[in-house]
Design a protein around this motif. Structure first.
Motif, short mmCIF file in Angstrom:
data_model
loop_
_atom_site.label_atom_id
_atom_site.label_comp_id
_atom_site.label_asym_id
_atom_site.label_seq_id
_atom_site.Cartn_x
_atom_site.Cartn_y
_atom_site.Cartn_z
N MET A 174 42.80 37.51 28.41
CA MET A 174 42.26 36.19 28.08
C MET A 174 41.71 35.49 29.32
N VAL A 175 42.46 35.53 30.41
CA VAL A 175 42.01 34.88 31.65
C VAL A 175 40.72 35.51 32.15
N ALA A 176 40.65 36.85 32.09
CA ALA A 176 39.46 37.56 32.56
C ALA A 176 38.22 37.16 31.75
N LYS A 177 38.42 36.78 30.50
CA LYS A 177 37.33 36.36 29.63
C LYS A 177 37.07 34.86 29.74
N ARG A 178 37.75 34.22 30.70
CA ARG A 178 37.65 32.78 30.92
C ARG A 178 38.15 31.99 29.70
N ARG A 179 39.24 32.51 29.13
CA ARG A 179 39.84 31.87 27.96
C ARG A 179 41.28 31.41 28.22
N GLY A 180 41.61 31.16 29.48
CA GLY A 180 42.91 30.57 29.78
C GLY A 180 42.88 29.11 29.38
N LEU A 181 43.97 28.62 28.80
CA LEU A 181 43.99 27.24 28.32
C LEU A 181 43.93 26.22 29.45
N PHE A 182 44.63 26.51 30.53
CA PHE A 182 44.74 25.54 31.62
C PHE A 182 43.80 25.85 32.77
N GLN A 183 43.49 24.83 33.55
CA GLN A 183 42.72 25.05 34.78
C GLN A 183 43.49 25.95 35.73
N SER A 184 44.82 25.84 35.69
CA SER A 184 45.65 26.68 36.55
C SER A 184 45.60 28.15 36.14
N ASP A 185 45.21 28.42 34.89
CA ASP A 185 45.04 29.81 34.44
C ASP A 185 43.73 30.38 34.99
N VAL A 186 42.65 29.66 34.75
CA VAL A 186 41.33 30.15 35.19
C VAL A 186 41.26 30.16 36.72
N ALA A 187 42.09 29.35 37.37
CA ALA A 187 42.11 29.31 38.84
C ALA A 187 42.49 30.66 39.44
N LEU A 188 43.17 31.50 38.67
CA LEU A 188 43.57 32.82 39.15
C LEU A 188 42.36 33.71 39.44
N LEU A 189 41.19 33.31 38.96
CA LEU A 189 39.97 34.07 39.23
C LEU A 189 39.32 33.62 40.54
N ASP A 190 39.88 32.60 41.17
CA ASP A 190 39.27 32.03 42.38
C ASP A 190 39.89 32.54 43.69
N ASP A 191 40.75 33.53 43.60
CA ASP A 191 41.35 34.13 44.78
C ASP A 191 41.20 35.65 44.67
N VAL A 192 40.91 36.30 45.79
CA VAL A 192 40.66 37.74 45.77
C VAL A 192 41.85 38.52 45.21
N GLN A 193 43.06 38.19 45.69
CA GLN A 193 44.24 38.94 45.27
C GLN A 193 44.61 38.68 43.82
N THR A 194 44.60 37.41 43.42
CA THR A 194 44.97 37.10 42.03
C THR A 194 43.91 37.61 41.06
N ARG A 195 42.65 37.51 41.44
CA ARG A 195 41.57 38.01 40.57
C ARG A 195 41.68 39.52 40.38
N LYS A 196 42.03 40.22 41.45
CA LYS A 196 42.18 41.67 41.38
C LYS A 196 43.29 42.05 40.40
N TYR A 197 44.40 41.30 40.46
CA TYR A 197 45.52 41.58 39.56
C TYR A 197 45.13 41.30 38.11
N VAL A 198 44.44 40.17 37.88
CA VAL A 198 43.99 39.82 36.53
C VAL A 198 43.08 40.91 35.98
N LYS A 199 42.11 41.34 36.76
CA LYS A 199 41.16 42.36 36.32
C LYS A 199 41.87 43.68 36.02
#
Length: 328
Positions: A260-285
């Motif tokens: 859901m987060v990878a599709k930019r469907r996280g409910l909170f800004q704090s969810d989508v924020a995980l795509l704004d860091d190299v390490q957290t984005r890598k884990y999400v993907k």
């Protein structure tokens, strides 16, 4: 003052509060701490938790969240369980904690343990055990919980507002708040995965739908199609409607949250924020493609680590007879 401005005003105090409370005293925590003093303790907690989760499995999410909210304020000392008094507003009455539920499960487990071993097992340990048992009972991961925590005697609502990561936090704020608790960037993205279960009130995210920058606009980081779906459920000013945090599998502990987060469907800004860091984005993907293959193992490890934050052990704190009240 808006909640965002209040958060910004107190953000620096997160680090200061942590320094005042001291470094986590984890050396006295150990597996089977009550093996001699109350050998049946963990079994009693497990059976009591099962009685409730079997009838209401959706309680697992708020019980997990309660443990998280406890550990992030004064450490894992059971302070979130204390009631407010005439002279003090406690953590549980702070705005971020008003949606917590499941206190009756903790109270029931405590009561059952007290009958067997009065004055021995802390509320802080019971909360940690209940959170683990509740998650494992809905097919989530199981982790071994080191015990030996003692209960705190102080609970202040303002400290909850300062220390708990708000739904509108950006990645810089999230990393700083987790770092202040001795938790890594990986712990941040892994523990965020707890949003795979549970629900949220519309009021926690409707600003992203209707008034993101104060100009009646929508958060551009959110999938437009998802915005349309959410607007059908949540009208402006709606404070009662609830929405699944992981649509389609909010009752199942799995890796779908990352999809859901990878599709930019996280409910909170704090969810989508995980795509704004190299390490957290890598884990999400990674887990959006692997369907959370190693997520359960990672989550268990991060929960053990989080459960050691700021604990009171040895002669510090005490053992409360009732979790909602300081002993007289």
């Amino acid at each position: 003052m808006s909640s965002q401005k209040l958060f910004s005003a107190f953000f620096l105090q997160v680090i200061l509060a942590t320094l005042v409370l001291g470094v986590a005293n984890v050396q006295c925590l150990k597996l089977g701490f009550y093996k001699k003093t109350c050998p049946a303790a963990e079994d009693i907690v497990r059976k009591t938790t099962a009685q409730y989760i079997s009838k209401a499995p959706t309680l697992a999410a708020p019980l997990l969240r309660m443990h998280f909210h406890d550990c992030f304020v004064r450490g894992c000392d059971g302070s979130v369980l204390l009631n407010s008094t005439k002279n003090n507003q406690a953590e549980k009455d702070a705005i971020p904690n008003l949606s917590l539920r499941g206190y009756h499960v903790i109270d029931a487990a405590k009561s059952a343990v007290e009958k067997k071993c009065p004055g021995v097992v802390s509320c802080a340990d019971i909360l940690a055990l209940v959170a683990r048992d509740a998650v494992s009972m809905i097919n989530g991961p199981y982790w071994k919980v080191p015990t030996g925590r003692r209960d705190g005697k102080v609970s202040v609502a303002l400290e909850a507002l300062i220390n708990l990561p708000p739904p509108f936090a950006n990645i810089t704020q999230l990393k700083s708040m987790f770092h202040s608790k001795g938790l890594s960037v990986k712990d941040l993205v892994v523990l965020s995965g707890g949003h795979t279960i549970g629900i949220s009130h519309c009021s926690s995210f409707t600003n992203r739908l209707y008034n993101f920058t104060g100009k009646g606009d929508t958060d551009p980081s959110m999938d437009p199609n998802y915005v349309i779906q959410l607007k059908k459920k949540c009208r402006p000013g709606d404070v009662t409607t609830i929405v699944e945090m992981d649509p389609g599998s909010f009752k199942t502990f799995d890796g779908d949250y990352y999809t859901m987060v990878a599709k930019r469907r996280g409910l909170f800004q704090s969810d989508v924020a995980l795509l704004d860091d190299v390490q957290t984005r890598k884990y999400v993907k990674l887990h959006s493609f692997s369907h959370g293959k190693s997520f359960g193992k990672d989550f268990a490890a991060s929960m053990v680590k989080m459960g050691k934050v700021g604990v009171l052990t040895g002669k510090a704190g005490g053992i409360r007879k009732y979790c909602a009240f300081v002993n007289k």
